[in-house]
Design an enzyme around this catalytic site. Structure first.
Site, PDB file in Angstrom:
ATOM      1  N   HIS A  56     -46.617  19.205   1.447  1.00  0.00           N
ATOM      2  CA  HIS A  56     -47.520  19.498   2.567  1.00  0.00           C
ATOM      3  C   HIS A  56     -47.668  21.008   2.724  1.00  0.00           C
ATOM      4  CE1 HIS A  56     -43.624  19.739   4.558  1.00  0.00           C
ATOM      5  NE2 HIS A  56     -44.162  20.237   5.652  1.00  0.00           N
ATOM      6  N   HIS A  58     -47.169  23.339   5.060  1.00  0.00           N
ATOM      7  CA  HIS A  58     -46.416  24.277   5.897  1.00  0.00           C
ATOM      8  C   HIS A  58     -45.823  25.431   5.079  1.00  0.00           C
ATOM      9  CE1 HIS A  58     -45.804  21.252   9.429  1.00  0.00           C
ATOM     10  NE2 HIS A  58     -46.932  21.922   9.518  1.00  0.00           N
ATOM     11  N   ASP A  60     -43.076  27.013   5.058  1.00  0.00           N
ATOM     12  CA  ASP A  60     -41.720  26.902   4.507  1.00  0.00           C
ATOM     13  C   ASP A  60     -41.650  25.930   3.331  1.00  0.00           C
ATOM     14  OD1 ASP A  60     -42.126  24.824   6.503  1.00  0.00           O
ATOM     15  OD2 ASP A  60     -39.996  24.366   6.354  1.00  0.00           O
ATOM     16  N   HIS A  61     -42.808  25.432   2.866  1.00  0.00           N
ATOM     17  CA  HIS A  61     -42.848  24.587   1.672  1.00  0.00           C
ATOM     18  C   HIS A  61     -43.736  25.170   0.572  1.00  0.00           C
ATOM     19  CE1 HIS A  61     -40.702  21.162   3.595  1.00  0.00           C
ATOM     20  NE2 HIS A  61     -41.054  21.889   4.645  1.00  0.00           N
ATOM     21  N   HIS A 114     -46.381  14.084  10.117  1.00  0.00           N
ATOM     22  CA  HIS A 114     -45.905  15.474  10.266  1.00  0.00           C
ATOM     23  C   HIS A 114     -47.092  16.428  10.068  1.00  0.00           C
ATOM     24  CE1 HIS A 114     -43.143  18.859  10.007  1.00  0.00           C
ATOM     25  NE2 HIS A 114     -43.598  19.165   8.816  1.00  0.00           N
ATOM     26  N   ASP A 133     -41.129  16.599   4.493  1.00  0.00           N
ATOM     27  CA  ASP A 133     -40.769  16.541   5.916  1.00  0.00           C
ATOM     28  C   ASP A 133     -41.230  15.238   6.569  1.00  0.00           C
ATOM     29  OD1 ASP A 133     -39.729  19.049   5.572  1.00  0.00           O
ATOM     30  OD2 ASP A 133     -41.130  20.074   6.914  1.00  0.00           O
ATOM     31  N   HIS A 171     -35.322  19.361   4.303  1.00  0.00           N
ATOM     32  CA  HIS A 171     -34.424  20.161   5.152  1.00  0.00           C
ATOM     33  C   HIS A 171     -33.029  19.554   5.250  1.00  0.00           C
ATOM     34  CE1 HIS A 171     -37.441  22.908   7.022  1.00  0.00           C
ATOM     35  NE2 HIS A 171     -38.272  21.909   6.739  1.00  0.00           N
TER      36      HIS A 171
HETATM   37 FE    FE Z   1     -40.436  22.048   6.676  1.00  0.00          FE
HETATM   38 ZN    ZN Z   2     -43.160  20.854   7.530  1.00  0.00          ZN
END
Ligand code: FE
Ligand code: ZN
Length: 257
Positions: A56, A58, A60-61, A114, A133, A171
């Site tokens: 996805h 985001h 942090d990915h 998400h 996530d 995570h």
């Molecule tokens: Fe994340």
């Molecule tokens: Zn995420």
């Protein structure tokens, strides 16, 4: 099939996962939170990255993509519905598009919730699920872009996977998830035991992943919103599973463990 899997801690609590097909030497990373720690593992093993599979959009990915692509020229694969938000995407995929990494083949499962276009990668032959996530050990992602009921429907798809499927997620949230889970499923003995196991692992800084789908089905309250014991524990006897799930998600958001 001979495969190598390496869990790579990134940032404060993210994981990237490196997956390698020994026969063809094709090597994928699932999600790219940070290029440095991923490169470190690849370099130490002498592996060359060929694919970057994104779950996805985001930050942090995806924020490690440019540096990894620059160094290895790997092919970036990601959800078609989020292609505009994924840097340097090469291959846009949906559920009809099998993803090949050397001799390994992933099925794309759409799991909105998400994010609206979130996908997970299921390697059926290897029984490996990379859930980003959407599904965490003892938890699930926050439904940011779709309502909780949509995320529940996504989790129901994952519940169909074989029990011995290994679950990798985005995570290391397992300890906080476990502490919450025992509050909404207090009579679940398997869960109580799992909390103790997780506390011991985290006390020594060890990862709690991978989990298995069978273990999640027994202990993850977010996969058990249709279990009468969970509904009863939160005072929602007889309520619709999606409503129970929505309440669980709400309580988790407000949980101070
Ligand atoms: Fe994340
Ligand atoms: Zn995420």
């Amino acid at each position: 099939m001979d495969v190598d899997v390496r869990l790579v801690p990134c940032l404060s609590d993210n994981y990237a996962v490196i997956l390698r097909d020994r026969a063809t030497e094709a090597t994928a990373v699932i999600d790219a939170p940070d290029a440095k720690p991923i490169e470190k593992v690849l370099d130490a093993e002498g592996w060359k990255l060929t694919h970057i599979l994104i779950t996805h959009h985001h930050g942090d990915h995806v924020q490690g993509i440019p540096a990894l692509k620059k160094k290895y020229g790997a092919t970036v694969v990601g959800p078609r519905a989020e292609a505009a938000q994924i840097p340097q995407i090469d291959v846009e995929v949906g559920p009809a598009d099998p993803v090949a990494v050397g001799g390994m083949l992933a099925r794309v499962i759409e799991t909105p919730g998400h994010t609206a276009g979130h996908i997970v990668y299921m390697f059926d032959a290897e029984k490996l699920l990379f859930a980003g996530d959407t599904l965490f050990a003892l938890g699930c992602g926050r439904p940011f872009e779709r309502p909780a009921s949509v995320l529940w429907a996504s989790l129901l798809k994952l519940r169909e996977l074989p029990g011995d499927t290994q679950l990798y997620c985005g995570h290391e949230y397992t300890l906080a998830n476990a502490r919450f889970s025992v509050t909404v499923d207090p009579k679940n003995k398997a869960l109580a035991k799992r909390l103790a196991d997780i506390e011991a692992l985290r006390a020594t800084g060890k990862p709690t992943l991978p989990s298995t789908m069978a273990e999640e089905l027994r202990t993850n309250p977010f996969l058990r919103a249709d279990d009468p014991a969970v509904a009863e524990a939160i005072g929602m006897n007889g309520a619709d599973a999606a409503a129970v799930f929505t309440e669980l998600r709400e309580r988790k958001n407000n949980f101070k463990g």
